[in-house]
Every structure is written in structure tokens, then in C-alpha cells.
Design an enzyme around this catalytic site. Structure first.
Site, short mmCIF file in Angstrom:
data_model
loop_
_atom_site.label_atom_id
_atom_site.label_comp_id
_atom_site.label_asym_id
_atom_site.label_seq_id
_atom_site.Cartn_x
_atom_site.Cartn_y
_atom_site.Cartn_z
N ASP A 1 -67.70 28.60 45.57
CA ASP A 1 -67.02 29.81 46.04
C ASP A 1 -68.03 30.90 46.39
O ASP A 1 -67.66 31.97 46.88
CB ASP A 1 -65.97 30.30 45.03
N ASP B 1 -65.41 23.80 44.26
CA ASP B 1 -65.07 24.88 43.34
C ASP B 1 -63.58 25.18 43.38
O ASP B 1 -62.97 25.18 44.46
CB ASP B 1 -65.81 26.16 43.77
N LYS C 1 -64.86 21.96 40.08
CA LYS C 1 -65.57 22.80 39.09
C LYS C 1 -64.73 24.03 38.77
O LYS C 1 -64.18 24.66 39.68
CB LYS C 1 -66.94 23.21 39.62
N GLU D 1 -64.70 27.70 36.41
CA GLU D 1 -65.41 28.65 35.56
C GLU D 1 -64.59 28.94 34.32
O GLU D 1 -63.36 29.03 34.39
CB GLU D 1 -65.62 29.97 36.32
N GLU E 1 -74.90 29.18 34.16
CA GLU E 1 -75.45 30.16 35.10
C GLU E 1 -76.00 31.39 34.38
O GLU E 1 -75.32 31.97 33.50
CB GLU E 1 -74.35 30.57 36.12
#
Ligand code: KIV
Length: 287
Positions: free
Chosen positions: A47, A86, A115, A117, A183
Site C-alpha cells: 500500500d 497488501d 499481508k 498490519e 518495520e
């Protein structure tokens, strides 16, 4: 990795063998071809496209439609690398059903994994996706989709936050993710997580002690004039593009482009026929 098409289980095998995993983002056909030809193990349709492709200030405006659009271009490159898509902001937070609906759209479009978050708060959603047969990559540490609440600074600097990240990593592994992106997190925390988990960690801005690394395409090739501090520029693509366009503009203005090798003529007889036809038109007054 020496396999023909990389799968999530190849990521886990690479960790067992102690081989570093390399990923890069890509958002279009030729970026994906270049990444694949360079031999990366995974391509993320991230993203981050919100910033590096669309020019947004954050990833928050990115929609499922945008990810699907760029995913199609990447999949059309038919890469050997594992393609991870994402799940953008608010594509999974509304609950398991919505998450399943959106993740399945990405898989149907050709992604090999998705993926997400988040930490402990997304474990239930991850479990549902994994149960449905969808390979899931986690994403801990700096979560740009949570930047309004949690900021964009380095994560895991304080012991309690570090502990929370380590707990979240264990919970995601138990929920069935096949790897976790970490990250912009203190290197010690990334290292502890890497040592404790059976699944690989893929780091960005979190030091060398991870099982793999990922960079954003535009940052690494030098297309982003303002990359984050942890990104390394391996070429100056922005300058190369500007210089190429300047040379073209200069040649076009001076009449040097197109040169003789780049345009084509009619057959002489056809030119005579055209000339005659134009003359007849003029004589008859129709033009
Ligand atoms: O969207 C993205 O590019 C990412 C990477 C920074 C891992 O999530």
C-alpha cells in the site's frame, strides 16, 4: 531459493537453511519483471503505492480497487517470486467476513499471499484467513495504517513496547502467519523475535538480524527523492529519467528527433496516386 515458483513454505524452508530472504515492492508490469529478473524471492504489491505511485501523504487513502489494479499488472509479469498483496486500511478491520471477502479478491487476482498490519488485535482475523487456506504475512512495528493513533517513529525503543511486539509476534505465529514484516523497529527487538520464531522475519529499517529484508522499489532504485532514513539508494533513477526526458525535449525542439531511422514513407507510386487524387479534388472544388 532454487525452486521454480516461490511459495510461502519456501520462505520457512529458507529460514531453516539459514538463507536470507529478499523482497522488494513492485506496482506494475515492468517493475515486477525487473524484480523477478534480479532474482528476488518475493514481490509485495504494497500500500506504499499510495505515496510512491499516487503521491498521497500516507497509505490511508489506498483502496482495495487500487491494490487490485496494481496487482493485476504485477501478476501479468508472471513472476517466479512469491507475489504478496497488501490488505489496505479498513479492508479487514470491519470483521472476519469482510476480511475474507477482500483477501479472496486478492488471491483470485493472482496473489500468492496477503499481508496485514497489526498485532494481537488482528489475531482472530488472521486465523479466519489461514483457516480458509489463504497464506498470511504479518506486519509489526511501524504500522503506517495506524499512524494517526501510533505515529510514524521508531518502534520498540522502550522495554514495555518491545515486550508487546514480541508477544504479538508469538501470537501471529500461533495464528498461522508464514512470515512477519518488522518495520522500523529497534534492532534488538527484531533480533529477539527472529530468534524466537520458526517462521521468517522480513525487515525494513529494523537491522540486519532478521531472516530477510524488503525495500520499496522507488526508494532502492532512486525514484523517490525523499526516501525514509533506512532505505538505501542503489541507483539514481529519478535523475536518469529527468536527463533522458531533457535530452528528448532538446532533440525534439531542435528537429533532431525523430531521426531518419524512426519514420516511414509511402511507396512512390502510392504517393503519385495520392498527389493526383488531391489535384482532382481541388479541380472539382470539393476541397
Ligand atoms: O506497503 C509497503 O510497501 C510495505 C513495506 C514497507 C513492507 O508494507
Amino acid at each position: 531459493m532454487s525452486v521454480r515458483r516461490v511459495t510461502p513454505s519456501d520462505f520457512i524452508k529458507a529460514k531453516k537453511r539459514g538463507e536470507k530472504i529478499v523482497m522488494v515492492t513492485a506496482y506494475d508490469y515492468y517493475q515486477a519483471r525487473a524484480a523477478d529478473e534480479a532474482g528476488v524471492d518475493g514481490i509485495l504489491v504494497g500500500d506504499s503505492l499510495g505515496m510512491v505511485v499516487m503521491g498521497f501523504q500516507s497509505t490511508l487513502p489506498v483502496t482495495m480497487g487500487m491494490i487490485l489494479h496494481h496487482l493485476r499488472a504485477v501478476v501479468n509479469a508472471n513472476p517466479r517470486s512469491l507475489v504478496v498483496a497488501d490488505m489496505p486500511f479498513m479492508s479487514y478491520e470491519l470483521g472476519r467476513k469482510e476480511a475474507l471477502r477482500n483477501a479472496s479478491k486478492l488471491i483470485r487476482r493472482g496473489a500468492g499471499a496477503v499481508k496485514l498490519e497489526g498485532g494481537i488485535e488482528i489475531v482472530g482475523i488472521v486465523e479466519s484467513l489461514v483457516k480458509a487456506g489463504i497464506p498470511v504475512m504479518g506486519h509489526l512495528g511501524l504500522n503506517p495504517q495506524r499512524s494517526l493513533a501510533r505515529g510514524m517513529g521508531l518502534k520498540g525503543k522502550k522495554a514495555d513496547e518491545a515486550l508487546e511486539l514480541i508477544e504479538a509476534a508469538h501470537a501471529l505465529e500461533e495464528a498461522g502467519v508464514f512470515s512477519i514484516v518488522i518495520e522500523y523497529t529497534a534492532r534488538e527487538v527484531a533480533e529477539i523475535i527472529t530468534k524466537r520464531l520458526r517462521i521468517p522475519t522480513i525487515c525494513i529499517g529494523s537491522g540486519p538480524g532478521c531472516d530477510g529484508q524488503i525495500l520499496v522499489f522507488h526508494d532502492l532504485v532512486g525514484l523517490n527523492p525523499n526516501p525514509p532514513p533506512f532505505a538505501k539508494k542503489y541507483s539514481d533513477a529519478y535523475r536518469i529519467f529527468v536527463d533522458a526526458i531533457k535530452s528528448y525535449a532538446d532533440e525534439a525542439r531542435r528537429g533532431l528527433f525523430p531521426d531518419v531511422a524512426r519514420y516511414w514513407s509511402m511507396d512512390p507510386e502510392e504517393l503519385v496516386a495520392l498527389d493526383n487524387a488531391l489535384k482532382r479534388q481541388k479541380e472539382s472544388g470539393s476541397r
